[in-house]
Design a protein around this motif. Structure first.
Motif, mmCIF file in Angstrom:
data_model
loop_
_atom_site.group_PDB
_atom_site.id
_atom_site.type_symbol
_atom_site.label_atom_id
_atom_site.label_comp_id
_atom_site.label_asym_id
_atom_site.label_seq_id
_atom_site.Cartn_x
_atom_site.Cartn_y
_atom_site.Cartn_z
ATOM 1 N N ILE A 99 -77.583 9.081 -40.881
ATOM 2 C CA ILE A 99 -77.624 9.617 -42.245
ATOM 3 C C ILE A 99 -78.753 8.933 -43.019
ATOM 4 O O ILE A 99 -78.829 7.701 -43.030
ATOM 5 N N VAL A 100 -79.582 9.735 -43.670
ATOM 6 C CA VAL A 100 -80.606 9.194 -44.567
ATOM 7 C C VAL A 100 -80.337 9.726 -45.972
ATOM 8 O O VAL A 100 -80.270 10.945 -46.169
ATOM 9 N N ALA A 101 -80.153 8.825 -46.917
ATOM 10 C CA ALA A 101 -80.026 9.237 -48.315
ATOM 11 C C ALA A 101 -81.387 9.092 -48.991
ATOM 12 O O ALA A 101 -81.961 7.999 -48.981
ATOM 13 N N CYS A 102 -81.895 10.198 -49.542
ATOM 14 C CA CYS A 102 -83.159 10.182 -50.288
ATOM 15 C C CYS A 102 -82.839 9.956 -51.754
ATOM 16 O O CYS A 102 -82.672 10.904 -52.526
ATOM 17 N N GLY A 103 -82.729 8.691 -52.124
ATOM 18 C CA GLY A 103 -82.197 8.355 -53.433
ATOM 19 C C GLY A 103 -80.678 8.404 -53.374
ATOM 20 O O GLY A 103 -80.095 9.182 -52.618
ATOM 21 N N VAL A 104 -80.052 7.513 -54.166
ATOM 22 C CA VAL A 104 -78.585 7.573 -54.319
ATOM 23 C C VAL A 104 -78.377 7.746 -55.813
ATOM 24 O O VAL A 104 -78.086 6.804 -56.547
ATOM 25 N N LEU A 125 -81.125 4.010 -46.424
ATOM 26 C CA LEU A 125 -81.309 4.319 -47.845
ATOM 27 C C LEU A 125 -82.814 4.319 -48.126
ATOM 28 O O LEU A 125 -83.481 3.289 -47.980
ATOM 29 N N LEU A 126 -83.309 5.478 -48.528
ATOM 30 C CA LEU A 126 -84.744 5.677 -48.759
ATOM 31 C C LEU A 126 -84.968 5.805 -50.268
ATOM 32 O O LEU A 126 -84.435 6.723 -50.900
ATOM 33 N N GLY A 127 -85.688 4.831 -50.814
ATOM 34 C CA GLY A 127 -85.974 4.898 -52.240
ATOM 35 C C GLY A 127 -84.762 4.695 -53.125
ATOM 36 O O GLY A 127 -84.694 5.238 -54.227
ATOM 37 N N ALA A 128 -83.797 3.906 -52.662
ATOM 38 C CA ALA A 128 -82.603 3.651 -53.481
ATOM 39 C C ALA A 128 -82.940 2.691 -54.619
ATOM 40 O O ALA A 128 -83.787 1.797 -54.462
ATOM 41 N N SER A 130 -82.353 -0.424 -57.301
ATOM 42 C CA SER A 130 -81.889 -1.781 -57.012
ATOM 43 C C SER A 130 -80.375 -1.881 -57.238
ATOM 44 O O SER A 130 -79.681 -2.610 -56.524
ATOM 45 N N ALA A 131 -79.834 -1.112 -58.187
ATOM 46 C CA ALA A 131 -78.385 -1.125 -58.412
ATOM 47 C C ALA A 131 -77.648 -0.570 -57.197
ATOM 48 O O ALA A 131 -76.623 -1.112 -56.769
ATOM 49 N N ALA A 132 -78.176 0.517 -56.626
ATOM 50 C CA ALA A 132 -77.552 1.104 -55.436
ATOM 51 C C ALA A 132 -77.641 0.133 -54.261
ATOM 52 O O ALA A 132 -76.659 -0.071 -53.531
ATOM 53 N N ARG A 133 -78.812 -0.486 -54.092
ATOM 54 C CA ARG A 133 -78.972 -1.407 -52.966
ATOM 55 C C ARG A 133 -78.009 -2.590 -53.095
ATOM 56 O O ARG A 133 -77.361 -2.991 -52.123
ATOM 57 N N ALA A 134 -77.894 -3.129 -54.316
ATOM 58 C CA ALA A 134 -77.012 -4.287 -54.513
ATOM 59 C C ALA A 134 -75.557 -3.906 -54.252
ATOM 60 O O ALA A 134 -74.804 -4.653 -53.611
ATOM 61 N N PHE A 135 -75.161 -2.735 -54.738
ATOM 62 C CA PHE A 135 -73.763 -2.340 -54.544
ATOM 63 C C PHE A 135 -73.448 -2.069 -53.075
ATOM 64 O O PHE A 135 -72.464 -2.587 -52.535
ATOM 65 N N PHE A 136 -74.278 -1.259 -52.424
ATOM 66 C CA PHE A 136 -73.942 -0.906 -51.037
ATOM 67 C C PHE A 136 -74.067 -2.114 -50.105
ATOM 68 O O PHE A 136 -73.404 -2.166 -49.070
ATOM 69 N N ARG A 137 -74.917 -3.101 -50.492
ATOM 70 C CA ARG A 137 -74.942 -4.340 -49.731
ATOM 71 C C ARG A 137 -73.581 -5.042 -49.807
ATOM 72 O O ARG A 137 -73.163 -5.718 -48.856
ATOM 73 N N SER A 138 -72.869 -4.836 -50.920
ATOM 74 C CA SER A 138 -71.575 -5.520 -51.102
ATOM 75 C C SER A 138 -70.445 -4.851 -50.319
ATOM 76 O O SER A 138 -69.379 -5.441 -50.163
ATOM 77 N N ILE A 139 -70.662 -3.622 -49.843
ATOM 78 C CA ILE A 139 -69.548 -2.946 -49.149
ATOM 79 C C ILE A 139 -69.800 -2.646 -47.677
ATOM 80 O O ILE A 139 -68.886 -2.177 -46.992
ATOM 81 N N ALA B 131 -71.797 -5.769 -59.518
ATOM 82 C CA ALA B 131 -72.630 -4.833 -58.740
ATOM 83 C C ALA B 131 -72.027 -3.434 -58.764
ATOM 84 O O ALA B 131 -72.743 -2.434 -58.930
ATOM 85 N N ALA B 132 -70.710 -3.349 -58.633
ATOM 86 C CA ALA B 132 -70.054 -2.036 -58.674
ATOM 87 C C ALA B 132 -70.197 -1.414 -60.057
ATOM 88 O O ALA B 132 -70.499 -0.220 -60.194
ATOM 89 N N ARG B 133 -70.004 -2.239 -61.095
ATOM 90 C CA ARG B 133 -70.106 -1.693 -62.456
ATOM 91 C C ARG B 133 -71.518 -1.182 -62.727
ATOM 92 O O ARG B 133 -71.703 -0.097 -63.286
#
Lengths: 163, 163, 163, 163
Positions: A99-104, A125-128, A130-139, B131-133
């Motif tokens: 799966i490639v997400a072009c932006g989240v 994750l392509l072009g995500a 920084s908020a998306a990158r930080a969150f998905f790194r946490s899960i 991060a989630a918020r």
């Protein structure tokens, strides 16, 4: 081996950068002979990825639609009508090898990225943001890509690993 | 009017704080006569919310299970077996009047919060990480709650608004 | 042990006999303390079974709806919104311990009887036509019942067998 | 116009006559350039229809699988993994322009024929038993076919009607 299926996910109303990335990625994926899977609707990243793929002769695009009978974009070759609304996002994920997400940038894409991580699928994750990158790194686990070319290199590596 | 259904979502392996919040929230929701909806499994936030609810006489807990016939926790009064795996997360969302996530600590919960925002449901994030918020602020509308008591006050307000 | 869930299936536009049988069966099932599960819509056998059940104090009716947010009948206590259309028929079947069809008079009910046989669930056909009986005899196992009282006796036996 | 999708349904353990009919029908459908859709599993009518189609150069077979990641037959070009078990039968129906049942010999096929009638799809019963014909005549509209050649003629007519 069955032809690899690359799921290209993203918002129905993406940023111009995500739209352009999806179109280029669709073309690059199709040039390698892989199938492009999207949510099938004639909008945003879904439309861009299919349009990019259909610039390539012999390409195949697969759309997994939320509705029961209508609403597939013009560049979708094979339309699967689920009648399940957003629950079809789970099918998008299960039916993609990668799966490639072009932006989240919206909740639909976010749900697909989350479901893909849950299913243990390779996620790029392509072009995500920084908020998306930080969150998905946490899960969970995923790979960043700076541009469509890097995404394709990562896909090639993953496909080799799983052969 | 049908009895309100409050969806309590969260990880199968939550932090102790999220587990405790889910248990207390389940009890507070049940004390108000509302139905507690969860993913139904005997683990984490799902189990805690149901256990909290069942401390209240006359409470009703509804579990929406991923499997076909087994796997509902002991505090689930009514088990709905979807046989759909994680695609059932969409049903959890649609069947809840309001969704409360007790922590957003795993991909399953993340997909539910995203699907709930997509569906336009009222969403409350209780004890979410920064991060989630930050991420969910970037994709849509939701309300923060510091503790179960605040979550219940927000639920009461939302239910009044929609009457 | 969880409270048994009895799925009562039938047409949205049934014969008067099937409607009457569903209403009586709903009442008899509720009198035994079992949960009545239906497709949840305010029509035909679904409505009759729920109405019958709600004549009994303390009864519980569970409706599994095809839509995303509306359309549950007035006698449905707990509404599960699947957003999946007729694919939800599979959930009706999996979530019922025993399925009773009050007439097999339409394609929706036919699909539920077929899915229940496929899933290996106990199936009771109440007041089925000779064509329905002959056909379903050709594809699998089920039990005939002449009236709601006989259906309830068969349910009691099946529940004892599976304990 | 998108390429027509012909759903070929039937038992996992069919009679030899139904197996042979499915294989021939798969070939005839593929020769006309239409997509063959099946339940995707390597058994019975599903396998026969795909094998027949793959005798034709340039054919395309689409399998809608019940599982999450495995179990597609060798002649399935594009596999969609639903993770929904038999609830995927509804997707088979919605995604086909026309449904042909090669025998109605098991409960899975019966559910698909019933769901197709419910969805208002054109349904062709090929080699159905007299019990199946009598029952499905009692619940809705469908067309009989004596052999694969007649089924293809009926498909051609239906496709012309809907253009």
């Amino acid at each position: 081996m069955r032809t690899p299926v690359i799921g290209i996910m993203g918002a129905a109303a993406p940023t111009p950068a995500s739209y352009a990335a999806a179109e280029k990625l669709g073309r690059l994926v199709a040039e390698r002979g892989w199938i492009v899977l999207t949510g099938g609707e004639p909008a945003g990243v879904m439309a861009a990825a299919c349009a990019g793929a259909k610039q390539v002769a012999g390409s195949l695009t697969l759309g997994i639609l939320p509705g029961t009978s209508e609403g597939a974009g013009p560049d979708v070759d094979v339309a699967v009508f689920t009648g399940m609304g957003d629950a079809r996002n789970a099918i998008n994920v299960l039916s993609s090898d990668i799966i490639v997400a072009c932006g989240v940038e919206g909740p639909g894409t976010s749900s697909e990225v989350a479901l893909a991580i849950k299913a243990g699928k390779p996620v790029i994750l392509l072009g995500a943001s920084s908020a998306a990158r930080a969150f998905f790194r946490s899960i969970g686990e995923w790979l960043p890509a700076a541009d469509p070319e890097e995404a394709v290199r990562l896909i090639e590596q993953k496909l080799e690993d799983t052969q």
